[in-house]
Design a protein around this motif. Sequence first.
Motif, mmCIF file in Angstrom:
data_model
loop_
_atom_site.group_PDB
_atom_site.id
_atom_site.type_symbol
_atom_site.label_atom_id
_atom_site.label_comp_id
_atom_site.label_asym_id
_atom_site.label_seq_id
_atom_site.Cartn_x
_atom_site.Cartn_y
_atom_site.Cartn_z
ATOM 1 N N LEU A 119 0.826 -1.202 0.000
ATOM 2 C CA LEU A 119 0.000 0.000 0.000
ATOM 3 C C LEU A 119 0.862 1.254 0.000
ATOM 4 O O LEU A 119 0.586 2.219 -0.728
ATOM 5 N N GLY A 120 1.920 1.251 0.818
ATOM 6 C CA GLY A 120 2.814 2.399 0.851
ATOM 7 C C GLY A 120 3.475 2.639 -0.492
ATOM 8 O O GLY A 120 3.575 3.781 -0.964
ATOM 9 N N ARG A 121 3.927 1.578 -1.136
ATOM 10 C CA ARG A 121 4.571 1.693 -2.441
ATOM 11 C C ARG A 121 3.584 2.185 -3.506
ATOM 12 O O ARG A 121 3.908 3.035 -4.329
ATOM 13 N N GLU A 122 2.359 1.659 -3.457
ATOM 14 C CA GLU A 122 1.379 1.949 -4.507
ATOM 15 C C GLU A 122 0.723 3.317 -4.348
ATOM 16 O O GLU A 122 0.469 4.012 -5.345
ATOM 17 N N LYS A 123 0.457 3.722 -3.105
ATOM 18 C CA LYS A 123 -0.407 4.882 -2.888
ATOM 19 C C LYS A 123 0.294 6.098 -2.287
ATOM 20 O O LYS A 123 -0.341 7.163 -2.176
ATOM 21 N N PHE A 124 1.558 5.973 -1.893
ATOM 22 C CA PHE A 124 2.211 7.062 -1.159
ATOM 23 C C PHE A 124 3.573 7.334 -1.782
ATOM 24 O O PHE A 124 4.318 6.414 -2.094
ATOM 25 N N ALA A 125 3.919 8.577 -1.940
ATOM 26 C CA ALA A 125 5.230 8.915 -2.504
ATOM 27 C C ALA A 125 6.327 8.746 -1.457
ATOM 28 O O ALA A 125 6.070 8.595 -0.270
ATOM 29 N N GLY A 126 7.573 8.763 -1.915
ATOM 30 C CA GLY A 126 8.705 8.735 -1.001
ATOM 31 C C GLY A 126 9.201 7.340 -0.694
ATOM 32 O O GLY A 126 8.950 6.383 -1.434
ATOM 33 N N GLU A 127 9.931 7.223 0.402
ATOM 34 C CA GLU A 127 10.543 5.947 0.790
ATOM 35 C C GLU A 127 9.495 4.965 1.320
ATOM 36 O O GLU A 127 8.523 5.362 1.959
ATOM 37 N N THR A 128 9.742 3.697 1.072
ATOM 38 C CA THR A 128 8.900 2.633 1.614
ATOM 39 C C THR A 128 9.771 1.741 2.490
ATOM 40 O O THR A 128 10.653 1.045 1.989
ATOM 41 N N HIS A 129 9.544 1.811 3.800
ATOM 42 C CA HIS A 129 10.287 0.969 4.738
ATOM 43 C C HIS A 129 9.447 -0.254 5.073
ATOM 44 O O HIS A 129 8.267 -0.132 5.429
ATOM 45 N N ALA A 130 10.055 -1.416 4.952
ATOM 46 C CA ALA A 130 9.353 -2.675 5.190
ATOM 47 C C ALA A 130 9.823 -3.274 6.507
ATOM 48 O O ALA A 130 10.995 -3.622 6.665
ATOM 49 N N TYR A 131 8.900 -3.385 7.450
ATOM 50 C CA TYR A 131 9.188 -4.032 8.739
ATOM 51 C C TYR A 131 8.047 -4.986 9.055
ATOM 52 O O TYR A 131 6.886 -4.716 8.741
ATOM 53 N N SER A 132 8.384 -6.089 9.683
ATOM 54 C CA SER A 132 7.387 -7.009 10.222
ATOM 55 C C SER A 132 7.990 -7.699 11.434
ATOM 56 O O SER A 132 9.206 -7.926 11.493
#
Length: 366
Positions: free
Chosen positions: A66-79
Amino acid sequence: MPLATPHYLIDEVALARNLALIDQLRAASGAKCLLALKCFATWAAFPQIAPHMDGTTSSSLNEVKLGREKFAGETHAYSVAWSDDEIDESIANADKIIFNSSSQLKRYADRAGHLPIGLRVNPGVSHSHFDLADPARAFSRLGEWDHGRIEAAMKNVSGFMLHCNCENDSLEAFSALLDEIEAKLGHFLERLDWVSLGGGIHFTKPGYPIEELAARLRVFAARFGVQVYLEPGDTVVTDTTSLEVSVLDVVDNGKAIAIVDSAVEAHMLDLLVYRQDAAVAPNAGAHRYIIAGKSCLAGDIFGEFDFPQPLDVGSRISLLNAGGYTMVKKNWFNGVAMPAIAIRRENGAVELIREFGYADYVSSLS
């Protein structure tokens, strides 16, 4: 004609107020701010939010995408724990990937070697009013705590996530916490390129000393030579969103009880989780009511409030602060109608963004 209830109503003017404070902090501190999607992921509001932030941070593959598709800027992936069947897709959609443990780092580091890799570190100190939300609680699974394992991981990581605040609205408490972190982990921090200090810093609270917070962050960044990231969620949307409901019935069982077309467990779940009441404004007047939901849960109570006029069938009530950790947790308990989503634009016009009906309820099951 007003929109039918129930619906969540996001106010662009209120949101702009918070975003201006985020702009102020970013400019004064040099820190980058990532929207924490675990708290607020209503992407219809992203066009307003994204220009004031540096990207998003996640807690799951779905949030990464969702962050990659809908939001500009960096996408940090944590789980907290990546699975074998989602790690590659998470890496493909991420600008940075953060592992919760040294074992997860060891398992997947080679597959993520082309990205900046982070490790969540548990410093053993925190600020939280609730044990349920305290990341440094006894036997916490959130973050690596063993310094030997952290040392072994240093060859693979360029940054740390240090998420240890929850609803911290005190600069003094935050600074003291940072002092402890510097003392405990400084020998690691000085070897990194970036450090995320997580979310939970309530710097959009009225009167919060943002310039002093910015100065403290600058000192931290300069001391260790790192890019600081913050991961605000609730502080981005606090006091921007209401849950609009209508009274369906008024009963008296020793106290006057107004039953509304909503349900706490379905639409404001955190009130139950943290045993809190909702808020209304003004909470003043000669007419006192318990505001209750329409589900079969005996404790489906939003709270007890005072109103200037008697409530009757059809009376409208605004339940406040229904943005953070609320819309992301809404569910179909009892099959109660899911609130629509609406935005009050800066010109005052209310725009219906999304409605949910029977087909959505059916498709959420099997």
